[in-house]
Each structure stands twice: as C-alpha cells, then as structure tokens.
Design an enzyme around this catalytic site. Sequence first.
Site, PDB file in Angstrom:
ATOM      1  N   SER A  66      55.901  31.626  60.843  1.00 21.02           N
ATOM      2  CA  SER A  66      56.555  32.208  59.654  1.00 21.02           C
ATOM      3  C   SER A  66      57.537  31.259  58.986  1.00 21.02           C
ATOM      4  O   SER A  66      58.577  31.677  58.479  1.00 21.02           O
ATOM      5  CB  SER A  66      57.307  33.513  59.991  1.00 21.02           C
ATOM      6  OG  SER A  66      56.472  34.404  60.655  1.00 21.02           O
ATOM      7  N   GLU A 112      45.857  23.497  55.406  1.00 23.73           N
ATOM      8  CA  GLU A 112      46.928  24.063  56.236  1.00 23.73           C
ATOM      9  C   GLU A 112      46.347  24.507  57.569  1.00 23.73           C
ATOM     10  O   GLU A 112      45.305  25.166  57.600  1.00 23.73           O
ATOM     11  CB  GLU A 112      47.543  25.263  55.499  1.00 23.73           C
ATOM     12  CG  GLU A 112      48.604  25.974  56.309  1.00 23.73           C
ATOM     13  CD  GLU A 112      48.993  27.337  55.717  1.00 23.73           C
ATOM     14  OE1 GLU A 112      48.587  27.671  54.595  1.00 23.73           O
ATOM     15  OE2 GLU A 112      49.696  28.067  56.441  1.00 23.73           O
ATOM     16  N   CYS A 141      42.722  51.205  44.724  1.00 28.97           N
ATOM     17  CA  CYS A 141      41.683  51.410  45.722  1.00 28.97           C
ATOM     18  C   CYS A 141      41.831  52.783  46.390  1.00 28.97           C
ATOM     19  O   CYS A 141      41.562  53.790  45.756  1.00 28.97           O
ATOM     20  CB  CYS A 141      41.664  50.255  46.720  1.00 28.97           C
ATOM     21  SG  CYS A 141      40.064  50.117  47.510  1.00 28.97           S
ATOM     22  N   ARG A 169      34.450  51.087  51.057  1.00 24.01           N
ATOM     23  CA  ARG A 169      33.185  51.683  51.486  1.00 24.01           C
ATOM     24  C   ARG A 169      32.903  52.997  50.781  1.00 24.01           C
ATOM     25  O   ARG A 169      31.786  53.467  50.749  1.00 24.01           O
ATOM     26  CB  ARG A 169      33.228  52.015  52.987  1.00 24.01           C
ATOM     27  CG  ARG A 169      33.107  50.839  53.896  1.00 24.01           C
ATOM     28  CD  ARG A 169      33.055  51.290  55.358  1.00 24.01           C
ATOM     29  NE  ARG A 169      33.650  50.265  56.194  1.00 24.01           N
ATOM     30  CZ  ARG A 169      33.064  49.112  56.491  1.00 24.01           C
ATOM     31  NH1 ARG A 169      31.853  48.853  56.036  1.00 24.01           N
ATOM     32  NH2 ARG A 169      33.680  48.211  57.223  1.00 24.01           N
ATOM     33  N   HIS A 181      41.127  45.911  43.311  1.00 20.35           N
ATOM     34  CA  HIS A 181      42.432  45.352  43.690  1.00 20.35           C
ATOM     35  C   HIS A 181      42.918  44.358  42.639  1.00 20.35           C
ATOM     36  O   HIS A 181      42.764  43.148  42.816  1.00 20.35           O
ATOM     37  CB  HIS A 181      42.333  44.659  45.053  1.00 20.35           C
ATOM     38  CG  HIS A 181      42.109  45.593  46.190  1.00 20.35           C
ATOM     39  ND1 HIS A 181      43.128  46.246  46.833  1.00 20.35           N
ATOM     40  CD2 HIS A 181      40.969  46.012  46.780  1.00 20.35           C
ATOM     41  CE1 HIS A 181      42.627  47.022  47.786  1.00 20.35           C
ATOM     42  NE2 HIS A 181      41.317  46.893  47.770  1.00 20.35           N
ATOM     43  N   GLU A 230      45.752  43.365  42.103  1.00 18.89           N
ATOM     44  CA  GLU A 230      46.844  42.517  42.612  1.00 18.89           C
ATOM     45  C   GLU A 230      46.364  41.117  42.991  1.00 18.89           C
ATOM     46  O   GLU A 230      47.144  40.168  42.998  1.00 18.89           O
ATOM     47  CB  GLU A 230      47.550  43.189  43.794  1.00 18.89           C
ATOM     48  CG  GLU A 230      46.739  43.356  45.079  1.00 18.89           C
ATOM     49  CD  GLU A 230      45.928  44.652  45.152  1.00 18.89           C
ATOM     50  OE1 GLU A 230      45.593  45.215  44.096  1.00 18.89           O
ATOM     51  OE2 GLU A 230      45.602  45.086  46.288  1.00 18.89           O
TER      52      GLU A 230
HETATM   53  N1  GLN Z   1      39.349  53.341  52.798  1.00 18.49           N
HETATM   54  C1  GLN Z   1      38.870  53.340  51.446  1.00 18.49           C
HETATM   55  C2  GLN Z   1      37.433  52.851  51.350  1.00 18.49           C
HETATM   56  O1  GLN Z   1      36.947  52.200  52.246  1.00 18.49           O
HETATM   57  C3  GLN Z   1      39.776  52.500  50.560  1.00 18.49           C
HETATM   58  C4  GLN Z   1      39.728  51.059  50.878  1.00 18.49           C
HETATM   59  C5  GLN Z   1      40.906  50.286  50.304  1.00 18.49           C
HETATM   60  O2  GLN Z   1      41.888  50.849  49.887  1.00 18.49           O
HETATM   61  N2  GLN Z   1      40.817  48.971  50.312  1.00 18.49           N
HETATM   62  O3  GLN Z   1      36.780  53.098  50.366  1.00 18.49           O
END
Ligand code: GLN
Length: 530
Positions: A13, A140, A381, A462, A507, A509
């Site tokens: 870290s 790294e 998500c 999923r 996502h 982010e």
């Molecule tokens: N558990 C949910 C899925 O598999 C959401 C996955 C997540 O938030 N990355 O669809």
Amino acid sequence: MKYIFVTGGVVSSLGKGLAAASLGTLLERRGLRVTLQKLDPYLNVDPGTMNPLQHGEVYVLADGAETDLDLGHYERFTRCVLTRENNLTSGQVYETVLSNERRGDYLGKTVQVIPHITDEIKRRIRSFEQVGNADVLITEIGGTTGDIEGLPFLEAIRQFILQVGPQNAIILHVTLVPFIKAAGELKTKPTQQSVAKLREIGLQPQVLICRTEKSLELEVREKLSLYCNVPVDAVIEAIDVDHSIYEFPLMLQAEGLDEKVCMLLGLNTPRADMSEWKKIVTSIIDPSRRVTVAVVGKYVELQDAYKSIYEALCHAGGANDCGVDLQIVDAEEIEAEGAEKYLSGVDGILVPGGFGDRGTEGKIAAARYAREKKIPFLGLCLGMQIASIEFARNVCGLEGANSTEFEPATPHPIIALLDEQKKVSEKGGSMRLGSWPTVLKPGSLAHQIYSHTEIAERHRHRYEFNSDYREQMEAKGFIISGTSPDGTLVEIIELRDHPWFVAVQFHPEFLSKPDSPHPLFRDFIAACIR
Ligand code: GLN
C-alpha cells in the site's frame, strides 16, 4: 522500446500503482507514447473471483478483462488503452506453461520455474514490442520485495535486463522512509534492507521513490544514496499528498523524476507541460462549494472496494467547481435503523454495484428514499437492478418483486439471469463483460447528458431487467432510456416524476478521468448542487 520496472519495498500500500501511473502522466507530456502493465504474483487467473473486501475493486477493461484496480489508475492518469495483456498474474503464467506442457511443447524436458516460468513472463513483457504502439513500457510488480511468490517475476526481470541492456531498462524502487516520533527521526534502515534484498537476487534499482511523512533532508538522501548504491539525485521524495492523488505527478516532476528517468534511458525529450493538469488539480482541491453524496453499499470498510466510483465523483466535482464529501453508508445499517437516519440532508444518493443478497433491502430502502424525497439518485449496475425492484414493489404494487439472484422463487422476477448466462457454470471470467453499445432514447435525460444517441460502456453482470415487466412499469413513469442496439437488454432507466434519477446496468466509473470527467457523474453532481 524502453522498459521501466516498478518494485515495492518495506510495506504494501505504498502507492506503487500511483507512482507508475504518475510517471506515465509525465512521460506522455514529454511526448512519449506510454503503456503500463501490472504483474500480480497471486495464483488466481484474474481478480474477478476475489471479494472486493480482500482485493479492492475489480477493474474492467474495454475488452472485458477483469483486472487489478491499479489498471484503473493507469487509465485515469494516461491516455493508454489497456487490454488483457496489461495485467499478468502468476495464475496466468502457470496456466499457459502447464497447457504447453500437456500439449507436448516441452517434450523430453523437465518443466521448471527457471527457465519455463521466467521465459513466459519475459514473453509477456516483450509482447508489447510487437504491438508497437508505445515507446515506453512501465511494468509494476505487485507485492513487496522479499515475498516468496514474487521471486519468479524478479528473476525474469533480472534476465530481461541482461538481454535488453541497462540503457534500455531501469528499476524504480518505491519504498517507505518511516518517521519515528519518539526519536524525531526519519529512518533509512528498512529501505537499505529492502534494496539489499533486491541486490541479493541481482537487481540494482536506479531510482528510489521514498514515501515519507516528512521532507527528506540532504543528510537522509545521502545516507540512502550511499547504502542503496543510488546517486543522490535519484533519491526522489514522495511526501504524503494532502489533498488529492492527482497532485502526485506534479510532486514527482518537482523532484525531477521524469528528467532522471529520461536521462537514464537516453530519451531526449522536452520538459513536460503540466499546466492543464495543474488547473484540474486546483479545481479539485480548491472548489468554491461542496455537496454531500451518500454511497450506500456493502463493501464499505475498504476504501479501495469502490475506488473508481470515488475517483469519478472527484472528477465530476472538479468539473462543477464543487467538492464532493462522501457519506459512506452501510446498507445493512439502513436495514436495521431506516433510511432517514443515514440519508436525511444528503444532496445525492449513489448505489454502486455488488453481488449477493447481503444489504440489498437497505439499498432498496435508499432508492425509495431518493425517489420519494426527490433526491438525485445514481444507480450503477446492481444499483439499477435495485432501483427497478423498488419501483416495481412500491409504485407498481408488485409485492415481493425481487431479483432471482437474491430470491430465486420471487413471484415477480423483475431482475433475472441473462439468457446467455443460463448455460454458464464456471464462475471465472464468465459474466457479460467489457464494452457494449447502448442506444439512447431521443429526448431522454440520458440522451441530453451524453449528447449522443449511441454510446459504449463497460459491463460486468449476469442478471438483467426482465422485459416482461416493461409495459407495466413504463405505464407508471419508469423510463427505459437506453437499451442494447437490438432493443432486448435494458441498459439505462430514469423516472418521469423526479428531478434526477438515473440508473445504468453498466459501470460508467471506469471511463472517467480527471481531464475528461464522465458525463453521467458530472451531471449527477450538477443535480446535487441544484
Ligand atoms: N450481481 C448483479 C449481476 O450479476 C450486479 C453485478 C454488478 O453490480 N456488477 O447482474
């Protein structure tokens, strides 16, 4: 191609990943094309099957690779485009060597760590040369010098440097110089010992990056130089940054790191122009207003578990001249004591991704609170799945609505397994992963935010929104504003009767950078300010 290896000493870290990424920032601004690679000594093939509380967030690349979170730093700090080649684990090395062996590639030979494992590591380092899109590779090495499991990587690097020559490859050792309060002194011994450990296996670092709480006096630098066999101008101070990790490249530049590295590698390049970067850092650390965003999750104990989300919020703050104070809320506490106690007074609510049913009812309560109190809400998500379940239950009156992930026998499976997932039995690397296109509904808030009708975002899931419920939900003001191009998969939802409520199956982010904040996060913070 030139090679820079980044090792870590004394403790973990230390911000090796940040140091590597920051050097990348500087070298790019000297006109070099840079790529970064992480070697991880653990035996998992990738971190995708590890709990975020153990390992921090799993960072997903465009090609669907599930990687170490340091790759997130690499992408945020540089313009490099990473693929699965950029994260190598011992597990992958062994997987390759063992399948070569079964195929008969080494027929007649004893398969050994040296040369077979080390050759495979060198091949993966070398592979970037063929791609030909970078002048410099920064590699790294995960873990700390002295770890048994890191040895094959270090041995491979020793052989590699011997082959390419010291004018083409250097080692940068990131180390800790602790301050002992009682003695009022900075201590160099741990660094001396970790460098001795490297030298024992034939590696001599050319540069030391010293993490420290106090400035390194000349005397300390000289001592480090003498005992570690590194010139005094290659002892780089990395004092703890007060405000933002994005200050790190500026600090390393002031210490002459990039200058030194270029000199050692014979790279004749101009000084990096960091003026734009400086402006961004100033907007991040010195904003004229502040908002509070509640992040309602379950991996709350570990700062690294939602790394990219916190960074994206920080970038979005910078773009809005606004500081973002995080209120990290454990979803299970909301279950125990109600949303009001933890969420009253916040300017925005964010529900991040996650797996498994622990805390989901708390997240559903948080989504309800945001909807009813008209607080800006961003769902990511699992956050989108949660918002859909909440709407189904409390607006559409579908009692017991749930995801089959949490309640297989639910009477209303608002969220269910993706068709393609029904035949999947292995857990590793088997989700819907990586960059997929989404088509936006004209005139929707999402369309307005992105100002495009087709976008691409990274996925890792999923389960999906169950289209059987579309009509029923839409009739009540649930807006499906983004779908897969064929219209089958729901990717973005919004609420009609709400000032700012957006949730996405992907996502965002992972695409936010300090110099190009993600539009969804930027607009979310703008809504929080309003
Ligand atoms: N558990 C949910 C899925 O598999 C959401 C996955 C997540 O938030 N990355 O669809």
